[in-house]
Design a protein around this motif. Sequence first.
Motif, PDB file in Angstrom:
ATOM      1  N   TYR A 259      39.304  81.014 164.730  1.00  0.00           N
ATOM      2  CA  TYR A 259      39.398  82.274 163.983  1.00  0.00           C
ATOM      3  C   TYR A 259      39.509  81.913 162.509  1.00  0.00           C
ATOM      4  N   TYR A 260      38.740  82.564 161.685  1.00  0.00           N
ATOM      5  CA  TYR A 260      38.888  82.355 160.244  1.00  0.00           C
ATOM      6  C   TYR A 260      38.738  83.710 159.571  1.00  0.00           C
ATOM      7  N   SER A 261      39.659  84.021 158.689  1.00  0.00           N
ATOM      8  CA  SER A 261      39.560  85.250 157.902  1.00  0.00           C
ATOM      9  C   SER A 261      39.312  84.887 156.441  1.00  0.00           C
ATOM     10  N   PRO A 262      38.165  85.267 155.899  1.00  0.00           N
ATOM     11  CA  PRO A 262      37.911  84.988 154.483  1.00  0.00           C
ATOM     12  C   PRO A 262      38.829  85.790 153.561  1.00  0.00           C
ATOM     13  N   TYR A 263      39.549  86.755 154.146  1.00  0.00           N
ATOM     14  CA  TYR A 263      40.473  87.584 153.379  1.00  0.00           C
ATOM     15  C   TYR A 263      41.879  86.986 153.346  1.00  0.00           C
ATOM     16  N   ARG A 264      42.092  85.900 154.089  1.00  0.00           N
ATOM     17  CA  ARG A 264      43.407  85.242 154.135  1.00  0.00           C
ATOM     18  C   ARG A 264      43.230  83.737 153.948  1.00  0.00           C
TER      19      ARG A 264
ATOM     20  N   GLU B 161      32.585  69.966 155.573  1.00  0.00           N
ATOM     21  CA  GLU B 161      31.976  71.209 156.036  1.00  0.00           C
ATOM     22  C   GLU B 161      32.959  72.041 156.855  1.00  0.00           C
ATOM     23  N   ILE B 162      32.843  73.340 156.721  1.00  0.00           N
ATOM     24  CA  ILE B 162      33.608  74.260 157.564  1.00  0.00           C
ATOM     25  C   ILE B 162      32.611  75.167 158.266  1.00  0.00           C
ATOM     26  N   SER B 163      32.495  74.990 159.569  1.00  0.00           N
ATOM     27  CA  SER B 163      31.579  75.797 160.371  1.00  0.00           C
ATOM     28  C   SER B 163      32.414  76.777 161.183  1.00  0.00           C
ATOM     29  N   ALA B 164      32.461  78.008 160.727  1.00  0.00           N
ATOM     30  CA  ALA B 164      33.372  79.002 161.303  1.00  0.00           C
ATOM     31  C   ALA B 164      32.631  79.960 162.220  1.00  0.00           C
ATOM     32  N   MET B 165      33.223  80.199 163.367  1.00  0.00           N
ATOM     33  CA  MET B 165      32.691  81.163 164.325  1.00  0.00           C
ATOM     34  C   MET B 165      33.016  82.577 163.861  1.00  0.00           C
ATOM     35  N   ALA B 166      32.018  83.439 163.841  1.00  0.00           N
ATOM     36  CA  ALA B 166      32.248  84.852 163.524  1.00  0.00           C
ATOM     37  C   ALA B 166      31.440  85.701 164.501  1.00  0.00           C
ATOM     38  N   MET B 167      32.128  86.465 165.337  1.00  0.00           N
ATOM     39  CA  MET B 167      31.402  87.373 166.232  1.00  0.00           C
ATOM     40  C   MET B 167      30.714  88.438 165.378  1.00  0.00           C
ATOM     41  N   VAL B 168      29.436  88.653 165.620  1.00  0.00           N
ATOM     42  CA  VAL B 168      28.671  89.653 164.876  1.00  0.00           C
ATOM     43  C   VAL B 168      28.276  90.768 165.834  1.00  0.00           C
ATOM     44  N   ASN B 169      28.674  91.982 165.519  1.00  0.00           N
ATOM     45  CA  ASN B 169      28.325  93.149 166.334  1.00  0.00           C
ATOM     46  C   ASN B 169      27.821  94.256 165.420  1.00  0.00           C
TER      47      ASN B 169
ATOM     48  N   ILE C 210      44.079  94.840 175.064  1.00  0.00           N
ATOM     49  CA  ILE C 210      42.927  94.939 174.154  1.00  0.00           C
ATOM     50  C   ILE C 210      43.198  95.983 173.072  1.00  0.00           C
ATOM     51  N   HIS C 211      43.781  97.099 173.470  1.00  0.00           N
ATOM     52  CA  HIS C 211      44.022  98.184 172.510  1.00  0.00           C
ATOM     53  C   HIS C 211      45.142  97.857 171.524  1.00  0.00           C
ATOM     54  N   VAL C 212      45.980  96.875 171.863  1.00  0.00           N
ATOM     55  CA  VAL C 212      47.052  96.474 170.940  1.00  0.00           C
ATOM     56  C   VAL C 212      46.517  95.553 169.838  1.00  0.00           C
ATOM     57  N   VAL C 213      45.396  94.893 170.084  1.00  0.00           N
ATOM     58  CA  VAL C 213      44.816  94.025 169.050  1.00  0.00           C
ATOM     59  C   VAL C 213      44.512  94.871 167.816  1.00  0.00           C
ATOM     60  N   PRO C 214      45.061  94.525 166.655  1.00  0.00           N
ATOM     61  CA  PRO C 214      44.851  95.351 165.459  1.00  0.00           C
ATOM     62  C   PRO C 214      43.379  95.352 165.026  1.00  0.00           C
ATOM     63  N   ASP C 215      42.872  96.526 164.701  1.00  0.00           N
ATOM     64  CA  ASP C 215      41.502  96.631 164.192  1.00  0.00           C
ATOM     65  C   ASP C 215      41.320  95.738 162.971  1.00  0.00           C
ATOM     66  N   GLN C 216      42.336  95.671 162.130  1.00  0.00           N
ATOM     67  CA  GLN C 216      42.235  94.889 160.895  1.00  0.00           C
ATOM     68  C   GLN C 216      41.983  93.414 161.183  1.00  0.00           C
ATOM     69  N   PHE C 217      42.732  92.868 162.142  1.00  0.00           N
ATOM     70  CA  PHE C 217      42.576  91.455 162.484  1.00  0.00           C
ATOM     71  C   PHE C 217      41.193  91.195 163.070  1.00  0.00           C
ATOM     72  N   ALA C 218      40.777  92.039 164.025  1.00  0.00           N
ATOM     73  CA  ALA C 218      39.460  91.882 164.642  1.00  0.00           C
ATOM     74  C   ALA C 218      38.353  92.010 163.590  1.00  0.00           C
ATOM     75  N   ASP C 219      38.539  92.902 162.663  1.00  0.00           N
ATOM     76  CA  ASP C 219      37.532  93.147 161.627  1.00  0.00           C
ATOM     77  C   ASP C 219      37.423  91.960 160.665  1.00  0.00           C
TER      78      ASP C 219
ATOM     79  N   GLU D 224      29.728  89.072 151.826  1.00  0.00           N
ATOM     80  CA  GLU D 224      30.061  88.543 150.503  1.00  0.00           C
ATOM     81  C   GLU D 224      31.403  87.813 150.515  1.00  0.00           C
ATOM     82  N   ALA D 225      32.361  88.325 151.287  1.00  0.00           N
ATOM     83  CA  ALA D 225      33.671  87.670 151.367  1.00  0.00           C
ATOM     84  C   ALA D 225      33.535  86.287 152.002  1.00  0.00           C
ATOM     85  N   TRP D 226      32.667  86.152 153.002  1.00  0.00           N
ATOM     86  CA  TRP D 226      32.444  84.851 153.634  1.00  0.00           C
ATOM     87  C   TRP D 226      31.764  83.889 152.665  1.00  0.00           C
ATOM     88  N   LYS D 227      30.831  84.413 151.890  1.00  0.00           N
ATOM     89  CA  LYS D 227      30.118  83.563 150.930  1.00  0.00           C
ATOM     90  C   LYS D 227      31.051  83.067 149.829  1.00  0.00           C
TER      91      LYS D 227
END
Length: 335
Positions: A194-199, A215-223, A283-292, A308-311
């Motif tokens: 898990y990597y958050s470009p915001y943290r 190098e940092i190769s970070a997994m990001a689920m894209v939906n 699943i519903h307890v997982v915060p939207d903010q964290f998942a986002d 842009e935040a990832w870049k």
Amino acid sequence: MKLGLQLGYWGALAPGNSHVELAQEAEKLGYDSVWTAESWGNDAFTPLAWIGAHTSKIRLGTSVAQLSARTPTACAMSALALDHLSGGRMILGLGVSGPQVVEGWYGQPFSKPVSRTREYVNIIRQVMAREAPVTNDGEHYPLPYKGPGAWGMGKPLKPITHPLRKDLPIFLGAEGPKNVAQTAEIADGWLPLYYSPYRQEVYADQLKGAKEGFEISAMAMVNINDDLEQALYPVKAMLAFYIGGMGSKKRNFHKELMSRMGFEAEADRIQELFFEGKQEEAIHVVPDQFADEISLSGSKARVKERLEAWKDSPVTSLLVMGDTSLLRDMAEMVL
């Protein structure tokens, strides 16, 4: 920023030729790398070799090969062979896995994962350098072996086959602070789950020791979905499974990471619900903010904006999973 295709590990059924087709499409689109994984089903090296035989340029990575699945020298032999066969495209991604898998599947102790990783990498570096017979005085992988049952005839050896590259890149999958700091010190790259470009501050101190070119190769689920709630649901389901079920009540590295990222109360509740068999509630307890934050979810325009935040982060490559349509969308937005 570069893109990588993350194929992960297989489920109940083998994927047939679909992974080869996805890798070929990613290569055509300009993706830098393709990655295969292992858990307690398929191994990571065999599918990667098969994919390598059907591609020509894309880098081939294990994300991750589990340390306990093979000795360091056996792992080096697989990496050495695949690097030769692919013309120097191999990236050796390694990880300790967790105590449930290591002790339950491989029948080995999980103790001292950080020092075990250091020894493991050091031995592989020796094999690839081929400057002297490989030896190791450490407690985890003694070479030559002199412990119980030894015949006392062990002899330090060099690999018969000369490695194609002495500097074959080694990446480490690491979550804990000590493990991430060690990764920056001894490895060529990092594979965060898990990597958050915001943290970025969560890992900033641990990455200070990284050498140039790290190098940092970070997994990001894209939906991509105009309905943000629907787009976030698969991310939340994945997080609930890892935070609630991939570990014991005593230790769960994914849960601990979520806590360090500022969501301790939610992490505790997710695990509690998961152990009660209430997966949907978890699943519903997982915060939207964290998942986002750790994914790229929403409409195509929103995903493009949040890229842009990832870049602007230290991440050098974004690893994505998806069908050919998603691969093309990401190539259009990133490459």
